[in-house]
Write a protein that holds these residues in place. Sequence first.
Motif, PDB file in Angstrom:
ATOM      1  N   LYS A 317       0.816  -1.220   0.000  1.00 53.66           N
ATOM      2  CA  LYS A 317       0.000   0.000   0.000  1.00 53.66           C
ATOM      3  C   LYS A 317       0.844   1.262   0.000  1.00 53.66           C
ATOM      4  N   ALA A 318       2.063   1.146   0.503  1.00 51.24           N
ATOM      5  CA  ALA A 318       2.956   2.305   0.526  1.00 51.24           C
ATOM      6  C   ALA A 318       3.661   2.518  -0.807  1.00 51.24           C
ATOM      7  N   GLY A 319       3.454   1.615  -1.768  1.00 51.92           N
ATOM      8  CA  GLY A 319       4.084   1.737  -3.071  1.00 51.92           C
ATOM      9  C   GLY A 319       5.488   1.178  -3.131  1.00 51.92           C
ATOM     10  N   SER A 320       5.864   0.378  -2.133  1.00 50.57           N
ATOM     11  CA  SER A 320       7.219  -0.146  -2.042  1.00 50.57           C
ATOM     12  C   SER A 320       7.247  -1.662  -2.225  1.00 50.57           C
ATOM     13  N   ARG A 321       8.336  -2.173  -2.826  1.00 47.03           N
ATOM     14  CA  ARG A 321       8.538  -3.619  -2.894  1.00 47.03           C
ATOM     15  C   ARG A 321       8.783  -4.164  -1.489  1.00 47.03           C
ATOM     16  N   PHE A 322       8.429  -5.454  -1.299  1.00 45.71           N
ATOM     17  CA  PHE A 322       8.566  -6.036   0.032  1.00 45.71           C
ATOM     18  C   PHE A 322       9.116  -7.459   0.013  1.00 45.71           C
ATOM     19  N   VAL A 323       9.393  -8.019  -1.175  1.00 46.30           N
ATOM     20  CA  VAL A 323       9.806  -9.415  -1.243  1.00 46.30           C
ATOM     21  C   VAL A 323      10.485  -9.695  -2.576  1.00 46.30           C
ATOM     22  N   ASN A 324      11.275 -10.753  -2.607  1.00 44.49           N
ATOM     23  CA  ASN A 324      11.796 -11.280  -3.865  1.00 44.49           C
ATOM     24  C   ASN A 324      10.661 -12.021  -4.552  1.00 44.49           C
ATOM     25  N   GLU A 325      10.102 -11.439  -5.595  1.00 41.42           N
ATOM     26  CA  GLU A 325       8.897 -11.974  -6.235  1.00 41.42           C
ATOM     27  C   GLU A 325       9.118 -13.334  -6.889  1.00 41.42           C
ATOM     28  N   ALA A 387       2.918   7.521 -12.581  1.00 46.76           N
ATOM     29  CA  ALA A 387       2.240   8.398 -11.616  1.00 46.76           C
ATOM     30  C   ALA A 387       0.729   8.311 -11.771  1.00 46.76           C
ATOM     31  N   GLU A 388       0.247   8.302 -12.997  1.00 48.18           N
ATOM     32  CA  GLU A 388      -1.199   8.190 -13.229  1.00 48.18           C
ATOM     33  C   GLU A 388      -1.700   6.804 -12.837  1.00 48.18           C
ATOM     34  N   LEU A 389      -0.865   5.791 -13.048  1.00 50.91           N
ATOM     35  CA  LEU A 389      -1.232   4.439 -12.633  1.00 50.91           C
ATOM     36  C   LEU A 389      -1.395   4.376 -11.124  1.00 50.91           C
ATOM     37  N   ALA A 390      -0.507   5.023 -10.405  1.00 50.10           N
ATOM     38  CA  ALA A 390      -0.588   5.046  -8.945  1.00 50.10           C
ATOM     39  C   ALA A 390      -1.894   5.670  -8.485  1.00 50.10           C
ATOM     40  N   VAL A 391      -2.278   6.766  -9.123  1.00 45.84           N
ATOM     41  CA  VAL A 391      -3.545   7.413  -8.765  1.00 45.84           C
ATOM     42  C   VAL A 391      -4.718   6.470  -9.019  1.00 45.84           C
ATOM     43  N   ALA A 392      -4.706   5.789 -10.148  1.00 54.61           N
ATOM     44  CA  ALA A 392      -5.793   4.862 -10.487  1.00 54.61           C
ATOM     45  C   ALA A 392      -5.877   3.709  -9.499  1.00 54.61           C
ATOM     46  N   ALA A 393      -4.729   3.267  -8.986  1.00 51.22           N
ATOM     47  CA  ALA A 393      -4.697   2.131  -8.068  1.00 51.22           C
ATOM     48  C   ALA A 393      -4.796   2.553  -6.609  1.00 51.22           C
ATOM     49  N   GLY A 394      -4.771   3.854  -6.353  1.00 45.18           N
ATOM     50  CA  GLY A 394      -4.844   4.327  -4.976  1.00 45.18           C
ATOM     51  C   GLY A 394      -3.524   4.218  -4.237  1.00 45.18           C
ATOM     52  N   LEU A 395      -2.411   4.297  -4.971  1.00 43.09           N
ATOM     53  CA  LEU A 395      -1.079   4.208  -4.380  1.00 43.09           C
ATOM     54  C   LEU A 395      -0.402   5.583  -4.400  1.00 43.09           C
ATOM     55  N   PRO A 396       0.613   5.820  -3.564  1.00 39.63           N
ATOM     56  CA  PRO A 396       1.321   7.108  -3.546  1.00 39.63           C
ATOM     57  C   PRO A 396       2.096   7.316  -4.848  1.00 39.63           C
ATOM     58  N   PRO A 397       1.739   8.295  -5.664  1.00 37.65           N
ATOM     59  CA  PRO A 397       2.369   8.470  -6.981  1.00 37.65           C
ATOM     60  C   PRO A 397       3.879   8.659  -6.922  1.00 37.65           C
ATOM     61  N   GLN A 398       4.361   9.504  -6.016  1.00 34.27           N
ATOM     62  CA  GLN A 398       5.790   9.777  -5.969  1.00 34.27           C
ATOM     63  C   GLN A 398       6.581   8.538  -5.560  1.00 34.27           C
ATOM     64  N   ILE A 399       6.083   7.831  -4.552  1.00 32.80           N
ATOM     65  CA  ILE A 399       6.806   6.652  -4.073  1.00 32.80           C
ATOM     66  C   ILE A 399       6.794   5.541  -5.117  1.00 32.80           C
ATOM     67  N   LEU A 400       5.641   5.331  -5.762  1.00 32.76           N
ATOM     68  CA  LEU A 400       5.592   4.282  -6.787  1.00 32.76           C
ATOM     69  C   LEU A 400       6.516   4.618  -7.946  1.00 32.76           C
TER      70      LEU A 400
END
Length: 522
Positions: A317-325, A387-400
Amino acid sequence: MIDTLILQKVSKKTIRNVMLFAIMLAMVSPTVILAAEKGQQHDAIVVGAGIAGLSASWELAQKGFDVAVIEMQPLYGGTATMSEGALCIVGTPEQAKAGIIDSPQIAFKDFMTYGSDQGGPGPDVEWVRYYTNESRHEIYDWLTGLGVTFEKSAVLMPGNSVPRWHKVIGKGRGLVEPIHRACKQSSRVTFFYGHKALSLIRGKSGRISGIRAQRIKDNVSIDYLAPVVILATGGFQGNMKMVQKYWPERQPLPERILRGAGINATGSGHEMAQAVGARLFNMQYQWNYATGLQSPSDITGSRGLNAFSQQSIWVNKAGSRFVNESQDTKMTFPELIKQPGGTYWAIFDSAARNSFFISGWSRESIEEGLFNNQQNSRFVKSAPTIAELAVAAGLPPQILTETVNHWNAMVTAGSDTDFGRIGCCRTPWSNPNRIERAPFYAVQFYPLARKSMGGVSIDRSCRVLDDSGKHIPGLYAAGELTGLAGVNGKASLEGTFLGTSIMTGRVAGRAAAAELSGQTKP
């Protein structure tokens, strides 16, 4: 609701009927019995027309016994029809042709290592030894003899030293249909669809002598009587109450869990067996996925699909990676449920769109049913910029934006300094591309309740055991209901669920047939 695109070869009318049956089944109460019919006598009863039940039925029919298969859905196949139809098999011609050196000894070590962990029992040694020794004969040779065909090369999956994941051409349906066809051709197997097994019937001697079932269309109760009963009703991952009841103590319970098992996987067999004294074991050993996509065709929002893109990155939710996918569910699932809300978004670009995968779906179905369907915009977000994708998904644009830019820089450098994904393994996950070609996509994922690795306790002949370790006369079990005989321990090697379902189904069928051969046929 059933995911209609999975049943690609089935007519729209049949799919509609299946949906209606699913709704009727959900409305039926076992206590509402309007009438009763005279009991039917058979040599053997198999409860469940999934891959384990079909395998058991085939064995019984080959020995000349009359088999009644009780199935609550109007179609055979169960969870297997939703799958990729892939099996973990040791020592195949496909491996030999590719120069892959494999053996039961190598496989045994892989099984035992992958399924073990600190605290609690690991894989069942005897069943693992049987599987690794006999999978070529019991699974591969048998299936090819029935007309099943495999792709030319085996695939390396996590936990395996060598490639031994064999994909069936035609996926789940290509695996199940030949077994069902062989059962039908025997003329000794009768399928009773739309019949829900309610309870086991036990005689005065303590022996199981049949099952009581309910015909869903009119609530009529029917007793199906036989000297032996084989339960092959699947797991319990479609029953959220059971999933939560047996949730692993060390794992936080997610806010939302999607049901990723077949609609038959309600734990009904567990309840019936337990009612006659069967012992349950390792029920907390659940194999749940971090790749749960809400099913677009399910209006309830409760069902999920196993889906992913090997070219995506996962952000919370913070727009950050969290794991080796690139890691398997043994590693990714615990990390997912630690994230805020127990959810994440897969971020990828138009170049990676073709790599998006949904288990059991064809490429055409994925495009038509997900990306090109405007009604599914709530599942797939797209935009010309990150940035627009982040807005559409409800994520922080700058961080994403920073996360994607940082990822692209690491791809260019050839090193994932955050989680070590790039170059870590021999899969497309570890050789990713930059995320740079518009449009960009974001797909939200949730925990997916998928498979049961604990269940009804059985012996080496698949006879159901009670709390004292004694077998319950006349009662057998096979498949996921048995926790796959403990083959996996705490972690599943991919392809062992279908493989072990076939193997335990065949063992149960042969054991029941051997018992019947020593009796006077009713």
